[in-house]
Design a protein around this motif. Structure first.
Motif, PDB file in Angstrom:
ATOM      1  N   PRO A  14       0.806  -1.230   0.000  1.00 49.05           N
ATOM      2  CA  PRO A  14       0.000   0.000   0.000  1.00 49.05           C
ATOM      3  C   PRO A  14       0.833   1.271   0.000  1.00 49.05           C
ATOM      4  CG  PRO A  14      -0.085  -1.077   2.135  1.00 49.05           C
ATOM      5  CD  PRO A  14       0.581  -2.034   1.206  1.00 49.05           C
ATOM      6  N   ALA A  15       2.042   1.216   0.589  1.00 43.96           N
ATOM      7  CA  ALA A  15       2.910   2.398   0.644  1.00 43.96           C
ATOM      8  C   ALA A  15       4.329   1.929   0.939  1.00 43.96           C
ATOM      9  CB  ALA A  15       2.442   3.367   1.723  1.00 43.96           C
ATOM     10  N   PRO A  16       5.337   2.714   0.548  1.00 44.23           N
ATOM     11  CA  PRO A  16       6.716   2.312   0.832  1.00 44.23           C
ATOM     12  C   PRO A  16       7.002   2.307   2.326  1.00 44.23           C
ATOM     13  CG  PRO A  16       6.622   4.072  -0.815  1.00 44.23           C
ATOM     14  CD  PRO A  16       5.262   3.971  -0.201  1.00 44.23           C
ATOM     15  N   PRO A  17       7.918   1.434   2.760  1.00 49.19           N
ATOM     16  CA  PRO A  17       8.374   1.498   4.155  1.00 49.19           C
ATOM     17  C   PRO A  17       9.161   2.783   4.383  1.00 49.19           C
ATOM     18  CG  PRO A  17       9.068  -0.553   3.071  1.00 49.19           C
ATOM     19  CD  PRO A  17       8.597   0.370   2.010  1.00 49.19           C
ATOM     20  N   SER A  18       9.556   3.026   5.615  1.00 50.79           N
ATOM     21  CA  SER A  18      10.361   4.205   5.923  1.00 50.79           C
ATOM     22  C   SER A  18      11.716   4.113   5.231  1.00 50.79           C
ATOM     23  CB  SER A  18      10.576   4.320   7.435  1.00 50.79           C
ATOM     24  OG  SER A  18      11.417   3.259   7.892  1.00 50.79           O
ATOM     25  N   LEU A  19      12.325   5.256   5.000  1.00 52.86           N
ATOM     26  CA  LEU A  19      13.656   5.267   4.384  1.00 52.86           C
ATOM     27  C   LEU A  19      14.666   4.564   5.274  1.00 52.86           C
ATOM     28  CD1 LEU A  19      13.835   8.881   2.885  1.00 52.86           C
ATOM     29  CD2 LEU A  19      13.416   6.730   1.682  1.00 52.86           C
ATOM     30  N   GLN A  47      15.474 -11.799 -15.906  1.00 53.64           N
ATOM     31  CA  GLN A  47      15.734 -10.496 -16.532  1.00 53.64           C
ATOM     32  C   GLN A  47      14.865  -9.481 -15.813  1.00 53.64           C
ATOM     33  OE1 GLN A  47      17.423  -9.212 -19.927  1.00 53.64           O
ATOM     34  NE2 GLN A  47      17.245  -7.604 -18.402  1.00 53.64           N
ATOM     35  N   SER A  48      15.493  -8.483 -15.206  1.00 52.64           N
ATOM     36  CA  SER A  48      14.752  -7.515 -14.393  1.00 52.64           C
ATOM     37  C   SER A  48      14.885  -6.102 -14.930  1.00 52.64           C
ATOM     38  CB  SER A  48      15.255  -7.541 -12.939  1.00 52.64           C
ATOM     39  OG  SER A  48      14.989  -8.788 -12.341  1.00 52.64           O
ATOM     40  N   TRP A  49      13.814  -5.357 -14.792  1.00 51.19           N
ATOM     41  CA  TRP A  49      13.803  -3.927 -15.054  1.00 51.19           C
ATOM     42  C   TRP A  49      13.243  -3.233 -13.819  1.00 51.19           C
ATOM     43  CZ3 TRP A  49      12.451  -7.549 -18.638  1.00 51.19           C
ATOM     44  CH2 TRP A  49      13.149  -7.545 -19.859  1.00 51.19           C
ATOM     45  N   GLY A  50      13.696  -2.015 -13.580  1.00 41.69           N
ATOM     46  CA  GLY A  50      13.198  -1.293 -12.428  1.00 41.69           C
ATOM     47  C   GLY A  50      13.177   0.200 -12.683  1.00 41.69           C
ATOM     48  N   ALA A  51      12.373   0.895 -11.896  1.00 39.98           N
ATOM     49  CA  ALA A  51      12.262   2.345 -12.017  1.00 39.98           C
ATOM     50  C   ALA A  51      11.845   2.918 -10.669  1.00 39.98           C
ATOM     51  CB  ALA A  51      11.238   2.719 -13.083  1.00 39.98           C
ATOM     52  N   VAL A  52      12.026   4.230 -10.539  1.00 41.08           N
ATOM     53  CA  VAL A  52      11.531   4.938  -9.358  1.00 41.08           C
ATOM     54  C   VAL A  52      10.334   5.768  -9.807  1.00 41.08           C
ATOM     55  CG1 VAL A  52      12.041   6.641  -7.580  1.00 41.08           C
ATOM     56  CG2 VAL A  52      13.782   4.972  -8.245  1.00 41.08           C
ATOM     57  N   ARG A  53       9.145   5.292  -9.443  1.00 43.50           N
ATOM     58  CA  ARG A  53       7.912   5.942  -9.863  1.00 43.50           C
ATOM     59  C   ARG A  53       7.100   6.461  -8.678  1.00 43.50           C
ATOM     60  NH1 ARG A  53       7.532   7.301 -14.851  1.00 43.50           N
ATOM     61  NH2 ARG A  53       5.280   6.881 -14.939  1.00 43.50           N
ATOM     62  N   VAL A  54       7.561   6.171  -7.462  1.00 44.89           N
ATOM     63  CA  VAL A  54       6.773   6.481  -6.272  1.00 44.89           C
ATOM     64  C   VAL A  54       7.410   7.571  -5.420  1.00 44.89           C
ATOM     65  CG1 VAL A  54       5.791   5.532  -4.150  1.00 44.89           C
ATOM     66  CG2 VAL A  54       5.820   4.142  -6.235  1.00 44.89           C
ATOM     67  N   ASP A  55       8.676   7.389  -5.085  1.00 47.71           N
ATOM     68  CA  ASP A  55       9.356   8.311  -4.167  1.00 47.71           C
ATOM     69  C   ASP A  55      10.789   8.527  -4.660  1.00 47.71           C
ATOM     70  OD1 ASP A  55      10.601   9.690  -2.104  1.00 47.71           O
ATOM     71  OD2 ASP A  55       9.634   8.521  -0.515  1.00 47.71           O
ATOM     72  N   PRO A  56      11.125   9.749  -5.129  1.00 49.50           N
ATOM     73  CA  PRO A  56      12.470  10.015  -5.648  1.00 49.50           C
ATOM     74  C   PRO A  56      13.579   9.731  -4.638  1.00 49.50           C
ATOM     75  CG  PRO A  56      10.974  11.820  -6.183  1.00 49.50           C
ATOM     76  CD  PRO A  56      10.240  10.926  -5.230  1.00 49.50           C
ATOM     77  N   ASP A  75      11.458   1.386  -6.795  1.00 49.61           N
ATOM     78  CA  ASP A  75      10.188   1.120  -6.117  1.00 49.61           C
ATOM     79  C   ASP A  75       9.166   0.454  -7.028  1.00 49.61           C
ATOM     80  OD1 ASP A  75       9.127   3.258  -7.679  1.00 49.61           O
ATOM     81  OD2 ASP A  75       9.654   4.702  -6.118  1.00 49.61           O
ATOM     82  N   THR A  76       9.554   0.245  -8.282  1.00 50.85           N
ATOM     83  CA  THR A  76       8.687  -0.375  -9.273  1.00 50.85           C
ATOM     84  C   THR A  76       9.546  -1.328 -10.101  1.00 50.85           C
ATOM     85  OG1 THR A  76       7.422   1.685  -9.383  1.00 50.85           O
ATOM     86  CG2 THR A  76       7.059   0.077 -11.159  1.00 50.85           C
ATOM     87  N   ALA A  77       9.112  -2.566 -10.267  1.00 50.86           N
ATOM     88  CA  ALA A  77       9.980  -3.525 -10.953  1.00 50.86           C
ATOM     89  C   ALA A  77       9.178  -4.594 -11.676  1.00 50.86           C
ATOM     90  CB  ALA A  77      10.936  -4.185  -9.958  1.00 50.86           C
ATOM     91  N   LEU A  78       9.823  -5.144 -12.686  1.00 51.92           N
ATOM     92  CA  LEU A  78       9.277  -6.258 -13.452  1.00 51.92           C
ATOM     93  C   LEU A  78      10.411  -7.255 -13.665  1.00 51.92           C
ATOM     94  CD1 LEU A  78       6.564  -6.821 -15.365  1.00 51.92           C
ATOM     95  CD2 LEU A  78       8.287  -6.538 -17.139  1.00 51.92           C
ATOM     96  N   THR A  79      10.146  -8.533 -13.404  1.00 47.88           N
ATOM     97  CA  THR A  79      11.171  -9.564 -13.559  1.00 47.88           C
ATOM     98  C   THR A  79      10.609 -10.716 -14.382  1.00 47.88           C
ATOM     99  OG1 THR A  79      12.094  -9.028 -11.380  1.00 47.88           O
ATOM    100  CG2 THR A  79      12.752 -11.123 -12.355  1.00 47.88           C
ATOM    101  N   LEU A  80      11.323 -11.076 -15.443  1.00 45.57           N
ATOM    102  CA  LEU A  80      10.967 -12.238 -16.248  1.00 45.57           C
ATOM    103  C   LEU A  80      11.741 -13.446 -15.728  1.00 45.57           C
ATOM    104  CD1 LEU A  80      10.982 -10.746 -19.865  1.00 45.57           C
ATOM    105  CD2 LEU A  80       9.068 -10.947 -18.266  1.00 45.57           C
ATOM    106  N   LEU A  81      11.080 -14.599 -15.724  1.00 45.02           N
ATOM    107  CA  LEU A  81      11.676 -15.827 -15.218  1.00 45.02           C
ATOM    108  C   LEU A  81      11.652 -16.900 -16.307  1.00 45.02           C
ATOM    109  CD1 LEU A  81       9.677 -16.086 -11.840  1.00 45.02           C
ATOM    110  CD2 LEU A  81      11.839 -14.873 -12.216  1.00 45.02           C
ATOM    111  N   ARG A  82      12.756 -17.624 -16.414  1.00 41.33           N
ATOM    112  CA  ARG A  82      12.794 -18.811 -17.262  1.00 41.33           C
ATOM    113  C   ARG A  82      13.031 -20.021 -16.349  1.00 41.33           C
ATOM    114  NH1 ARG A  82      13.504 -19.408 -22.596  1.00 41.33           N
ATOM    115  NH2 ARG A  82      14.284 -17.286 -22.831  1.00 41.33           N
ATOM    116  N   PHE A  83      12.067 -20.926 -16.298  1.00 43.72           N
ATOM    117  CA  PHE A  83      12.137 -22.062 -15.391  1.00 43.72           C
ATOM    118  C   PHE A  83      12.874 -23.246 -16.020  1.00 43.72           C
ATOM    119  CE2 PHE A  83       8.500 -19.619 -13.922  1.00 43.72           C
ATOM    120  CZ  PHE A  83       8.599 -19.687 -12.534  1.00 43.72           C
TER     121      PHE A  83
END
Length: 334
Positions: free
Chosen positions: A156-161, A193-202, A211-219
């Motif tokens: 729901p929200a990021p943890p504390s810094l 294979q992972s991608w990530g970005a900061v879309r929530v808190d600079p 704070d935002t990520a997508l990971t592809l998995l090959r089993f």
């Protein structure tokens, strides 16, 4: 029925949850709660109906009445406390992770194996009725050969810094639960294979994290998967899993929190789980129940040392993939 003298190490958020569950287990007698904050220790003592408190976890481990330790302290303390408990011959339940580095994790788990003590890592989702039933149906071949896997985990929200600084990053703190779920339901992962970005808190970028990520998995079995993570979902805790096979699919999702829909002019209203503590309330109880049952029966608890190690390897592989901008084979993480 044997009752095990138990020490609860840590009286924070997770410690209080475990305290409540331990109080309801007929196989656990909470001897002690340890926490440097005396007020927190006393509060957890009341919840667990514990006999005494200690300011230092090491003292609780060495209490002769203690046979089992439940570790819910901050992440950097897990490894030394596991080693101390193993050397003292205590059965160990520990919240994830063992450590944030692979070499340290291996060393600690080797100490557990050498001591021959039971060990369980806290991947509670495996004991959620939805996840557990999905695993049973997959094992029974209900959906046939698995072809695709998808998991979504949004807080729901990021943890504390302050918390994030010591967390090891999104892949080791948050996505590691999705990675363990992938192994639990589908099998071993060969490549990520992972991608990530900061879309929530600079400010999270200043920590070198995303704070935002997508990971592809090959089993290893040929299936493909995707894991989506975010530190923010304004409507509450957003978590679901889909396992797609040749004869259908299984979807794990708990909506709404209260089994009630209010239909009215303009649509309907339903509530939603806000945080993982209430979504997996039953799973937290069931994982401890299973742990004590395994200890009593002399069986290895699960998830065990290998699961702790392999989930960490996946998190580290995803972190490396993000930093180096390339697919990473899990075998590279040694």
């Amino acid at each position: 029925m044997k009752t095990f003298g138990t020490a609860l190490l840590g009286a924070g958020r997770m410690g209080r949850e475990h305290a409540k569950n331990l109080a309801g287990l007929p196989t656990a007698r909470v001897v002690a709660v340890a926490d440097p904050d005396p007020e927190a220790a006393r509060a957890a003592q009341r919840l667990a109906r514990a006999e005494r408190t200690y300011p230092e976890p090491e003292a609780a481990i060495l209490d002769p009445a203690v046979e089992v330790v439940v570790i819910a302290t901050p992440t950097p303390t897990h490894a030394p406390l596991i080693e101390a408990a193993a050397q003292a011959g205590k059965a160990i339940f520990c919240e994830k992770p063992v450590a944030l580095e692979l070499a340290q994790t291996r060393r600690v788990l080797e100490a557990v194996r050498t001591a021959g003590v039971p060990f369980q890592i806290g991947f509670q989702r495996r004991y959620d009725p939805g996840y557990a039933t999905a695993r049973d149906q997959i094992d029974d071949g209900v959906i046939g050969e698995i072809e695709q896997f998808r998991a979504v985990g949004r807080d729901p929200a990021p943890p504390s810094l302050e918390y994030l600084k010591a967390s090891g990053g999104l892949f080791l703190d948050q996505a590691i639960h999705e990675f363990d779920t992938a192994r639990f339901l589908v099998g071993e992962v060969l490549e990520v294979q992972s991608w990530g970005a900061v879309r929530v808190d600079p400010r999270i970028a200043e920590l070198g994290d995303v704070d935002t990520a997508l990971t592809l998995l090959r089993f290893a079995n040929g299936a493909l998967g995707v894991v989506e993570n975010s530190r923010r979902a304004v409507y509450g805790y957003d978590i679901r899993v889909e396992v797609f096979g040749e004869r259908g699919k299984l979807v794990i999702e708990a909506l709404p929190k209260t089994p009630l829909y209010h239909f009215r002019e303009g649509g309907y209203h339903a509530d939603h789980y806000f945080f993982f503590m209430d979504r997996f309330k039953e799973a937290y109880r069931l994982e401890l129940e299973a742990f004590f049952h395994a200890v009593a029966a002399g069986h290895p608890p699960t998830p065990g040392p290998e699961d702790a190690l392999e989930a960490l390897r996946l998190g580290l592989a995803a972190t490396r993939s993000l930093k180096e901008g390339r697919p990473v084979r899990v075998e590279e993480i040694q």
